[in-house]
Every structure is written in C-alpha cells, then in structure tokens.
Design a protein around this motif. Structure first.
Motif, short mmCIF file in Angstrom:
data_model
loop_
_atom_site.label_atom_id
_atom_site.label_comp_id
_atom_site.label_asym_id
_atom_site.label_seq_id
_atom_site.Cartn_x
_atom_site.Cartn_y
_atom_site.Cartn_z
N TYR A 456 0.71 -1.11 -0.13
CA TYR A 456 0.16 0.09 -0.07
C TYR A 456 0.84 0.93 0.02
N GLY A 457 0.26 2.35 -0.74
CA GLY A 457 1.08 3.71 -0.57
C GLY A 457 -0.02 4.52 -0.07
N MET A 458 0.32 5.12 1.03
CA MET A 458 -0.63 6.11 1.73
C MET A 458 -0.33 7.40 1.77
N VAL A 459 -1.28 8.49 1.28
CA VAL A 459 -1.25 9.91 1.49
C VAL A 459 -2.52 10.32 2.36
N LEU A 460 -1.97 10.90 3.39
CA LEU A 460 -3.21 11.47 4.10
C LEU A 460 -3.28 12.92 4.55
N GLN A 461 -4.19 13.40 5.08
CA GLN A 461 -4.49 14.85 5.24
C GLN A 461 -3.40 15.33 6.21
N ASP A 462 -3.00 14.67 6.99
CA ASP A 462 -2.08 15.11 8.10
C ASP A 462 -0.87 14.66 7.72
N THR A 463 0.13 15.65 7.40
CA THR A 463 1.38 15.24 6.74
C THR A 463 2.41 15.06 7.86
N TRP A 464 3.35 14.22 7.42
CA TRP A 464 4.31 13.89 8.38
C TRP A 464 5.67 14.09 7.90
N LEU A 465 6.77 14.98 8.17
CA LEU A 465 8.02 14.87 7.80
C LEU A 465 8.85 14.84 8.98
N PHE A 466 10.08 14.48 8.96
CA PHE A 466 10.92 14.21 10.18
C PHE A 466 11.91 15.32 10.01
N ASN A 467 12.91 15.47 11.06
CA ASN A 467 13.92 16.40 10.89
C ASN A 467 15.16 16.01 10.28
N ALA A 468 15.03 16.46 8.83
CA ALA A 468 16.13 15.86 8.02
C ALA A 468 16.10 16.61 6.64
N THR A 469 17.03 16.32 5.79
CA THR A 469 16.99 17.13 4.49
C THR A 469 15.74 16.56 3.90
N ILE A 470 15.12 17.52 2.80
CA ILE A 470 14.14 17.09 1.95
C ILE A 470 14.37 15.75 1.19
N ARG A 471 15.63 15.61 0.78
CA ARG A 471 16.06 14.35 0.07
C ARG A 471 15.93 13.08 1.01
N GLU A 472 16.35 13.15 2.20
CA GLU A 472 16.25 11.98 3.11
C GLU A 472 14.64 11.87 3.26
N ASN A 473 13.94 12.79 3.46
CA ASN A 473 12.35 12.68 3.60
C ASN A 473 11.69 12.04 2.48
N LEU A 474 12.08 12.44 1.15
CA LEU A 474 11.59 12.25 -0.03
C LEU A 474 12.00 10.36 -0.27
N LYS A 475 13.11 10.09 0.17
CA LYS A 475 13.59 8.54 0.19
C LYS A 475 13.26 7.76 1.36
N TYR A 476 12.27 8.39 2.16
CA TYR A 476 12.02 7.65 3.48
C TYR A 476 11.51 6.16 3.19
N GLY A 477 10.38 6.21 2.11
CA GLY A 477 10.01 4.88 1.82
C GLY A 477 10.77 4.04 0.77
N LYS A 478 11.81 4.61 0.23
CA LYS A 478 12.79 3.86 -0.68
C LYS A 478 14.02 4.20 -0.63
N PRO A 479 14.85 3.81 0.41
CA PRO A 479 16.37 4.53 0.82
C PRO A 479 17.16 4.33 -0.35
N THR A 480 16.95 3.30 -1.08
CA THR A 480 17.68 2.68 -2.32
C THR A 480 17.56 3.73 -3.52
N ALA A 481 16.31 4.25 -3.61
CA ALA A 481 16.13 5.16 -4.89
C ALA A 481 17.47 6.12 -5.27
N SER A 482 17.36 6.16 -6.83
CA SER A 482 18.64 6.99 -7.21
C SER A 482 18.07 8.55 -7.23
N ASP A 483 19.05 9.45 -7.12
CA ASP A 483 18.52 10.93 -7.31
C ASP A 483 17.67 11.10 -8.44
N ALA A 484 17.98 10.70 -9.61
CA ALA A 484 17.07 10.70 -10.86
C ALA A 484 15.63 10.15 -10.59
N GLU A 485 15.51 9.01 -9.85
CA GLU A 485 14.24 8.57 -9.61
C GLU A 485 13.54 9.62 -8.70
#
Length: 619
Positions: A456-485
């Motif tokens: 499942y992929g979930m996007v909810l009304q209440d957002t949740w971001l942690f104290n890190a870079t935007i890059r790390e937040n984006l790759k939270y669900g897929k740490p192995t993703a390339s920058d291009a992805e």
C-alpha cells in the motif's frame, strides 16, 4: 521497502472510542471528563524481574562493582584495627613503642590509599553499570513501542510515554541501580562489622545488634507512608510532560483560539498537584534520616558508656575501646546510608513500575510464520467484517466489499461513519473482531504485516515529515532510490520547482514537524514520496485538501496517472474529487448504505444524492 505510510501518527485518526485507560498510574488516555473504556489490563509488573534482563548483559560490570565494594569494605574495617594498635603503642609518657608505631602507621597509610583506590573503582563501575543499563532500557522501551498493537499508541498520552522513556529511566538509574549497589555495600559492611565487634566484646556487640532494629523499623514505617505519594508524583510528572508536549506542538491553535491563559491555568493546576505530591513524598521521606540518626546516636552513646566501664575494670585496652567505638559508628553508618537513599529508592521503584508496565504490554500477535506477500494483483475482498474499538459500542457491522484489480474505490460519508476505520483495517493497524479481509485471495491475518503494508501507498491529510533534508524525507519509503528517480517523482508531484527554488534545494533541512514549510509544500513532498515507491495499491485520504485549486488540478492528473492499473481507495469529503471513481461506497454508522458509480447514486436520489447536492447548493 518499508511501510508506505504518510501520516502524522502510525495510524489514521478515527473515532475517539479507541481511547482507553491502562490499569497503571500515569497512562491516562482520552480527554478529561470523557468516559474512558478499558481495553486492556496489563499484568501486574514484576519490577525486579522486568529490569533484570537489562542488567544481564552488563553482569560483569555488576560483578566488578560488587567485588570492589567487598574489597572496599574489608579495607575500611581494617583501618580501625590499625588505629587501635597505634593507640595501644602509646601507653604513656616515655612509654611509647615507636618501632611498632611506625610500622603500624605505614600499614595504615597503605590500607588508606588502597581504600581510596578501590572506592574510586567501585564508584566508576557503578556509574558505567548505570549508564549502560539506561541505554538498554531506553532501547527496550523504544522497541516495545514499535511492537505493541497500535491501539495502545493511539490511546496513550504521548507526553507520558516520553516521560517514561526519559525521566523515569533517569530516576531508575539515579536511585534504583545506585541504591542496589549501595545496599549491597552496606550489607557487607554490616556483616563484617558484626563479626569484628563480637571478636572484641560479646556483651557490647549484642547490645548494638539488639537496638539497631529500632532504626530499621522506623525507616520501614516511614517508607510505607511515603510510597503512595511517590507513585502519585511519578504519575503527575507524566501528566505534566503530556500537557507540555501537547501545548508546544499546537501553539498555533493555542494562539488562534486565545487559549494561552487557559493552557497556563491547566498547566498550573497539574504543576500545583505535582508540587503537593512531591512535598508530601519528601516530607515523609525526609523524616527517615533524622529519626534513624537519633536512634543510632543513642546506640553510640550506650556503647561509649559500656566500653568505658569495661576498660575501668581492666577488661579492655584503650585501643580496643577506640576500635569498638569506630565499629559501632561504622555498624550504624550503613543503616544511615540506606535511610539516606530510601527516598531515592522509593521514587525509582515507582518509576521502575511505570517503565515495566510499558515493557509488560503484550506485543502484537507474531506473524513470523505467516506467508510473505510477494505478488499482489490488487484484488481486495472484505467479507462479513465486524469491528468496534470498544466492545459495548458497535462501529462497523457486517461489512462486505469486493474490489477488483485497478478499480478506484471512493469511500464517503459523514464524520465518524467508519471511513478511516476501514482503512485501519485494510492496513491491519487493527484486527477485525469477526469476518475476514483478503488481498489477492489471501486472508491478511495469514500474511506478514510488513509485506502487506508495503503493498500500500498512503497519502493522508495530516502530513508527517521528520527533521532531516528534503532528500532524506523523499527517500524515506525507498532509501535505495537514485536521485534521478527521486527528481522524477518530485516532478510528477509538481514539487520539483519549488524545491529547487529553496536555498539548498533537495538538501534543505526540514525543521521538526516541517514548520519551515507551508502546509501545501509539505503535502507535495508527501505525495512525491509515495510516487517514488510505486506501490500496487493506494490509499488517499483527502490527499489534496491542503493544496490550492490550481495545484490540486495538477496533482489530480498525476494521481490519475499513478492510479492507472492500481487498486485505489480514496477517502473524500469533497465529492467533486471522486466523481470518476469506478465504485463509490457510501458509509453511515459503520454500514455501507449505498454503492455504485457517481451517476448511479445520483439516479437513486438517496443519501449520496443529498450529500452531493448539499456541497453545491447555494447558501
């Protein structure tokens, strides 16, 4: 890939009925004045047994600590013997055995240095034991909170749980661990002192041993009186931590509703209660030391008088009187030390009980033997499902839904009808009371939770971001993703342009809770994060509610692309966003009262028809 959940908490906020109250001082669930339901009664904690497993990995530090305490006590008790010998070397004027005196003083100096050295080693080993045990207990608590059923996290005061992990563990270290080693040290001193005293004089030693229980009795009586106040103090401290966390995390709401004075009043009330409980606890515990010292002073005086009378009769040397008085004082001293730390021990025991109560909560039912869901075609079937957060208040009854691969299913209805609860059940955040849910024709209770949730992929009304870079937040669900992805996903979510406009781009630090970003910007990052994972099924809960109309249209197009061929569940309040759904489920009071396409439901002119028209009627 981990669980693709984008939400402030680990579950979706639903009915308040999930609130509960543990049978434990400190975990207060729900809101003040609300009727609290008890969903779980924790087992009576075995405090010492609960903490023992965290001491076991550091057993050698414990052994060293106790060994150093033993050596320290032996050396400490040998000092009075050498002092007595030195005194006996000085018989009178012109009658001093300087040779023996010098030898005795040399031995005394060596023993004193040894005593100081092993005392330092004892304290050092004790501190290392405390620090390492602290770390293990906190790790244990953190792991436990990730293993318990989600209803306990949903229903607990987060501030209180934080207080247990930080404040209570500190108190355990300061009082319980150091107190136990102090008691062991004191016990050794007591036993060895008794042996040495009886070797010097049986009658005087018997008097000392006979009178000492008075001090112990007084200490135990006062401790019994103080215990309930220390427990209340620990609970109130947890309440105070809860309200601080709540107010700090919601300052905008507090200020928007001019709630500052009321929040201060609420905190002052809790703080006043904390002060009262602390005052009562310290009042009783502070009585321990003076009472025990008073009794011990009387014992010391009796020993001095009896020793003097014995010496006058010629049955004891002056040096032996000195040794006996030193031993009498040292025999009393361990009891004083125990009375000194008794208040700390009581406070730490109350904290240990709170910590062990959390550690004692049953884990989620293990799914280690369950099948790993490797392939998912997107078929979801809900059969005769019944569920309620509390037994006496039904919520979902006899729910039946069949969803085929690639279908877009919208779930609509008034607040509290069970929409979010249905998603909780799909993700197996909660287990159904009866009935079953199947994914790819497999009951989800027979599938590992991790393999189910990563589908499942979930996007909810209440957002949740942690104290890190935007890059790390984006790759939270897929740490192995390339920058291009990552950049491709950000572009699909229309987040790339604004991210690039930031001073550090994708390396921009997100503050705690994402407070340095707008709500819409945070939502776009959350959407991009889920687009990066590309799960076979989607859950969207008002995912575009915090985005402006122009951006919403762009996001909807991106969602349409992403949902192509994927089973999608869309919880919506704005019905204009789900008119193209393959199936619309209309829920009310936990039941599906209507289902069909948008056009079919409008033709029925039923509940959905009225709900839809109410959003577009003229005011």
């Amino acid at each position: 890939m981990g669980t693709n959940v984008i939400t402030q908490d680990a579950s979706i906020s639903g009915s308040d009925d999930r609130r509960q109250k543990f049978n434990d001082p400190g975990i207060i669930l729900g809101t003040p004045g609300a009727k609290l339901e008890r969903l779980h009664r924790p087992k009576k904690p075995k405090v010492l047994r609960g903490l023992a497993k965290y001491l076991k990995p550091n057993i050698w530090h414990m052994v060293l600590c106790l060994l150093f305490a033993l050596i320290n006590s032996v050396l400490e008790l040998y000092i009075p013997i050498l002092s007595g010998r030195a005194i006996d070397c000085i018989v009178g004027v012109n009658n001093v055995n300087f040779t023996l005196l010098k030898t005795t003083i040399l031995y005394l100096a060596i023993v004193a240095v040894g005593f100081c050295f092993f005392r330092w080693l004892y304290i050092y080993a004790d501190n290392i034991l405390s620090f390492k045990t602290d770390r293990l207990v906190r790790i244990g608590l953190f792991k436990k909170l990730n293993r318990v059923p989600l209803k306990y996290i949903d229903g607990s005061s987060h501030g209180d749980l934080q207080s247990r992990m930080i404040n209570d563990v500190d108190v355990i270290s300061d009082g319980f661990l150091e107190g136990m080693t102090t008691i062991f040290d004191a016990s050794i001193s007591i036993v060895l002192t008794i042996v040495m005293m009886f070797r010097l004089n049986v009658s005087i030693s018997a008097v000392i041993v006979a009178l000492t229980p008075l001090s112990v009795f007084v200490t135990a009586f006062i401790a019994f009186k103080a215990d309930k106040y220390f427990r209340r103090q620990a609970k109130t401290l947890g309440d105070a931590s809860g309200i601080i966390l709540e107010m700090l995390g919601n300052q905008r709401i507090v200020k928007a509703f001019n709630y500052e004075d009321r929040s201060i009043e609420k905190f002052e009330k809790i703080n006043k209660n904390l002060a009262e409980q602390s005052e009562k606890a310290m009042f009783y515990s502070s009585l321990t030391n003076p009472f025990s010292r008073f009794i011990n002073g009387i014992i010391y005086a009796i020993v001095a008088i009896m020793g003097t009378l014995t010496a006058i009769k010629g049955n004891m040397t002056i040096g032996n009187i000195s040794v006996l008085l030193n031993y009498a004082n040292k025999y009393i001293k361990p009891f004083n030390e125990i009375s000194d730390i008794f208040s700390d021990l009581q406070a730490s025991y109350a904290s240990a009980r709170r910590v062990v109560n959390v550690l004692d909560i049953d884990d989620e039912v293990s799914d280690a033997d369950n099948e790993v869901l490797t392939k998912c075609n997107g078929d979801v079937e809900i059969k005769n499902v019944n569920f309620s957060y509390v037994p006496n208040k039904k919520l979902i009854e006899n729910l039946n839904v069949s969803v085929k691969k690639g279908q877009r299913v919208a779930i609509v209805g008034p607040t509290g009808c069970g929409k979010s609860t249905m998603i909780n059940l799909l993700m197996r955040f909660y287990d159904v009371n009866s009935g079953e849910i199947l994914v790819s024709e497999k009951p989800i209770t027979q599938i590992t939770r991790a393999s189910l949730r990563e589908k499942y992929g979930m996007v909810l009304q209440d957002t949740w971001l942690f104290n890190a870079t935007i890059r790390e937040n984006l790759k939270y669900g897929k740490p192995t993703a390339s920058d291009a992805e990552m950049i491709k996903a950000a572009k699909m979510a229309h987040a790339h342009d604004y991210i690039q406009s930031l001073e550090n781009g994708y390396d921009t630090m997100v503050s705690e809770g994402g407070d340095n970003l707008s709500q819409g910007q945070k939502q776009l990052i959350c959407i991009a994060r889920i687009m990066l994972t590309k799960p076979p099924m989607l859950i969207l809960d008002e995912a575009t509610s915090n985005i402006d109309t122009r951006t919403e249209l762009l996001i909807q197009n991106a969602f349409n692309t992403m949902m192509e061929g994927r089973t999608s569940f869309v919880v919506a309040h704005r019905l204009s966003t789900i008119i193209n759904s393959d199936l619309i489920l209309v829920m009310n009071k936990g039941n599906i009262i209507e289902q069909g396409t948008h056009k079919e439901l409008l033709k029925k002119q039923g509940f959905y028809y009225n709900l839809y028209n109410s959003q577009f009627s003229k005011i």
